[in-house]
Scaffold this motif. Structure first.
Motif, PDB file in Angstrom:
ATOM      1  N   PHE A  37      34.114  19.804  66.393  1.00 25.20           N
ATOM      2  CA  PHE A  37      35.516  20.298  66.698  1.00 25.20           C
ATOM      3  C   PHE A  37      35.758  21.277  66.101  1.00 25.20           C
ATOM      4  O   PHE A  37      36.678  22.282  65.957  1.00 25.20           O
ATOM      5  CB  PHE A  37      35.896  19.190  67.512  1.00 25.20           C
ATOM      6  N   VAL A  38      36.400  20.995  64.734  1.00 28.27           N
ATOM      7  CA  VAL A  38      36.422  21.520  63.174  1.00 28.27           C
ATOM      8  C   VAL A  38      35.953  23.083  63.117  1.00 28.27           C
ATOM      9  O   VAL A  38      36.688  23.984  63.016  1.00 28.27           O
ATOM     10  CB  VAL A  38      37.019  20.730  61.934  1.00 28.27           C
ATOM     11  N   TYR A  39      35.199  22.619  63.149  1.00 32.09           N
ATOM     12  CA  TYR A  39      33.766  23.593  62.741  1.00 32.09           C
ATOM     13  C   TYR A  39      34.268  25.222  64.351  1.00 32.09           C
ATOM     14  O   TYR A  39      33.602  26.151  63.875  1.00 32.09           O
ATOM     15  CB  TYR A  39      32.099  23.892  63.198  1.00 32.09           C
ATOM     16  N   ALA A  40      34.054  24.272  65.259  1.00 33.57           N
ATOM     17  CA  ALA A  40      33.993  25.103  66.783  1.00 33.57           C
ATOM     18  C   ALA A  40      35.725  25.719  66.396  1.00 33.57           C
ATOM     19  O   ALA A  40      35.841  27.135  66.506  1.00 33.57           O
ATOM     20  CB  ALA A  40      34.184  24.672  67.929  1.00 33.57           C
ATOM     21  N   GLY A  41      36.008  25.459  66.377  1.00 36.96           N
ATOM     22  CA  GLY A  41      37.560  25.767  65.923  1.00 36.96           C
ATOM     23  C   GLY A  41      37.597  26.133  65.000  1.00 36.96           C
ATOM     24  O   GLY A  41      38.831  27.508  65.026  1.00 36.96           O
ATOM     25  N   PHE A  42      37.601  26.709  63.158  1.00 33.84           N
ATOM     26  CA  PHE A  42      37.395  27.703  63.012  1.00 33.84           C
ATOM     27  C   PHE A  42      36.538  28.856  63.037  1.00 33.84           C
ATOM     28  O   PHE A  42      37.086  29.831  63.173  1.00 33.84           O
ATOM     29  CB  PHE A  42      37.142  26.912  61.511  1.00 33.84           C
ATOM     30  N   GLN A  43      35.186  28.566  64.256  1.00 29.22           N
ATOM     31  CA  GLN A  43      34.909  30.108  64.167  1.00 29.22           C
ATOM     32  C   GLN A  43      35.558  30.822  65.559  1.00 29.22           C
ATOM     33  O   GLN A  43      35.831  32.123  65.513  1.00 29.22           O
ATOM     34  CB  GLN A  43      33.456  29.461  64.652  1.00 29.22           C
ATOM     35  N   ALA A  44      36.181  29.785  66.281  1.00 30.49           N
ATOM     36  CA  ALA A  44      37.183  30.549  67.366  1.00 30.49           C
ATOM     37  C   ALA A  44      37.569  31.868  66.434  1.00 30.49           C
ATOM     38  O   ALA A  44      38.255  32.604  66.655  1.00 30.49           O
ATOM     39  CB  ALA A  44      37.544  29.633  68.420  1.00 30.49           C
ATOM     40  N   TYR A  45      38.741  30.951  65.819  1.00 24.74           N
ATOM     41  CA  TYR A  45      40.048  31.893  64.751  1.00 24.74           C
ATOM     42  C   TYR A  45      39.259  32.273  63.718  1.00 24.74           C
ATOM     43  O   TYR A  45      39.570  33.835  64.586  1.00 24.74           O
ATOM     44  CB  TYR A  45      40.403  30.499  64.203  1.00 24.74           C
ATOM     45  N   ASP A  46      38.056  32.513  63.248  1.00 27.83           N
ATOM     46  CA  ASP A  46      37.404  33.441  63.050  1.00 27.83           C
ATOM     47  C   ASP A  46      37.048  35.565  64.314  1.00 27.83           C
ATOM     48  O   ASP A  46      37.161  36.204  64.080  1.00 27.83           O
ATOM     49  CB  ASP A  46      36.236  33.216  62.003  1.00 27.83           C
ATOM     50  N   VAL A  47      36.350  34.326  65.257  1.00 25.80           N
ATOM     51  CA  VAL A  47      35.807  34.919  66.609  1.00 25.80           C
ATOM     52  C   VAL A  47      37.271  35.926  66.840  1.00 25.80           C
ATOM     53  O   VAL A  47      37.391  37.599  66.809  1.00 25.80           O
ATOM     54  CB  VAL A  47      35.140  34.658  67.466  1.00 25.80           C
ATOM     55  N   TYR A  96      40.311  36.589  64.951  1.00 20.42           N
ATOM     56  CA  TYR A  96      40.553  37.058  64.045  1.00 20.42           C
ATOM     57  C   TYR A  96      39.798  38.747  64.146  1.00 20.42           C
ATOM     58  O   TYR A  96      40.715  39.648  63.453  1.00 20.42           O
ATOM     59  CB  TYR A  96      40.882  36.552  62.491  1.00 20.42           C
ATOM     60  N   TYR A  97      38.753  38.305  63.767  1.00 19.89           N
ATOM     61  CA  TYR A  97      37.713  39.762  64.072  1.00 19.89           C
ATOM     62  C   TYR A  97      38.168  40.008  65.369  1.00 19.89           C
ATOM     63  O   TYR A  97      37.595  41.918  64.784  1.00 19.89           O
ATOM     64  CB  TYR A  97      36.142  39.259  63.421  1.00 19.89           C
ATOM     65  N   LEU A  98      38.195  40.553  66.019  1.00 19.31           N
ATOM     66  CA  LEU A  98      38.910  40.878  67.465  1.00 19.31           C
ATOM     67  C   LEU A  98      40.254  41.458  67.336  1.00 19.31           C
ATOM     68  O   LEU A  98      40.235  42.736  67.881  1.00 19.31           O
ATOM     69  CB  LEU A  98      39.138  40.061  68.955  1.00 19.31           C
ATOM     70  N   MET A  99      41.176  40.829  66.712  1.00 20.16           N
ATOM     71  CA  MET A  99      41.922  42.001  66.302  1.00 20.16           C
ATOM     72  C   MET A  99      42.305  43.210  65.134  1.00 20.16           C
ATOM     73  O   MET A  99      43.123  43.925  65.471  1.00 20.16           O
ATOM     74  CB  MET A  99      43.095  40.958  65.813  1.00 20.16           C
ATOM     75  N   THR A 100      40.983  42.240  64.105  1.00 19.75           N
ATOM     76  CA  THR A 100      41.392  43.359  62.908  1.00 19.75           C
ATOM     77  C   THR A 100      40.114  43.902  62.297  1.00 19.75           C
ATOM     78  O   THR A 100      40.259  44.843  61.344  1.00 19.75           O
ATOM     79  CB  THR A 100      41.848  42.112  61.826  1.00 19.75           C
ATOM     80  N   THR A 116      37.915  42.323  60.927  1.00 18.62           N
ATOM     81  CA  THR A 116      36.982  41.455  59.731  1.00 18.62           C
ATOM     82  C   THR A 116      37.160  40.574  59.701  1.00 18.62           C
ATOM     83  O   THR A 116      37.872  39.756  59.603  1.00 18.62           O
ATOM     84  CB  THR A 116      38.623  42.368  58.396  1.00 18.62           C
ATOM     85  N   HIS A 117      36.197  39.756  59.240  1.00 20.65           N
ATOM     86  CA  HIS A 117      35.724  38.550  59.305  1.00 20.65           C
ATOM     87  C   HIS A 117      37.569  37.914  58.287  1.00 20.65           C
ATOM     88  O   HIS A 117      37.604  38.494  57.403  1.00 20.65           O
ATOM     89  CB  HIS A 117      34.818  38.206  59.017  1.00 20.65           C
ATOM     90  N   VAL A 118      37.448  36.072  58.537  1.00 28.95           N
ATOM     91  CA  VAL A 118      39.023  35.862  57.496  1.00 28.95           C
ATOM     92  C   VAL A 118      38.056  35.682  56.251  1.00 28.95           C
ATOM     93  O   VAL A 118      38.153  35.874  55.409  1.00 28.95           O
ATOM     94  CB  VAL A 118      38.839  33.992  57.695  1.00 28.95           C
ATOM     95  N   ILE A 119      36.524  35.122  55.981  1.00 30.38           N
ATOM     96  CA  ILE A 119      35.690  35.086  54.421  1.00 30.38           C
ATOM     97  C   ILE A 119      35.161  36.242  54.700  1.00 30.38           C
ATOM     98  O   ILE A 119      34.183  36.642  55.815  1.00 30.38           O
ATOM     99  CB  ILE A 119      35.011  33.470  54.594  1.00 30.38           C
ATOM    100  N   HIS A 120      34.946  37.257  53.513  1.00 33.74           N
ATOM    101  CA  HIS A 120      34.343  38.267  52.765  1.00 33.74           C
ATOM    102  C   HIS A 120      33.360  37.540  51.906  1.00 33.74           C
ATOM    103  O   HIS A 120      33.741  38.477  50.821  1.00 33.74           O
ATOM    104  CB  HIS A 120      35.419  39.395  52.466  1.00 33.74           C
ATOM    105  N   HIS A 121      32.053  37.504  52.162  1.00 29.03           N
ATOM    106  CA  HIS A 121      31.616  36.714  51.808  1.00 29.03           C
ATOM    107  C   HIS A 121      29.762  36.801  51.570  1.00 29.03           C
ATOM    108  O   HIS A 121      30.213  36.938  52.810  1.00 29.03           O
ATOM    109  CB  HIS A 121      31.469  35.383  51.340  1.00 29.03           C
TER     110      HIS A 121
END
Length: 90
Positions: free
Chosen positions: A51-61, A63-67, A69-74
């Motif tokens: 659940f936590v991982y899916a929440g982070f991935q949804a936030y990352d996706v 964020y990527y759709l808006m900007t 760029t990904h949250v983590i740049h590595h």
């Protein structure tokens, strides 16, 4: 957009699964309950991690759709994402 939809459905399904598993407090004919078993607690823990991982991935996706760029740049983020997608939901 499809990735965001899949991640959101993953969040909803993990939440439903966790709520059903955590709400089961019935006792069997011998007075035994699921709370006493390590395997049951393991399933609950894996569900929370998913659940936590899916929440982070949804936030990352999102964020990527808006900007764009990904949250983590590595450079290790794509292999990490692939490994977690394969390992966290057997």
């Amino acid at each position: 957009m499809a990735a965001l939809g899949f991640r959101l459905s993953e969040i909803v399904l993990c939440l439903i699964s966790f709520s059903v598993m955590a709400a089961d407090k019935t006792q069997g004919w011998s007075g035994d309950s699921y709370d006493r078993y390590k395997e049951y607690r393991y399933c609950l823990a894996v569900n929370v991690i998913g659940f936590v991982y899916a929440g982070f991935q949804a936030y990352d996706v999102s964020y990527y759709l808006m900007t764009q760029t990904h949250v983590i740049h590595h450079y290790l983020f794509p292999p990490f994402e692939f490994f977690m997608d394969q390992a966290s939901f057997p």
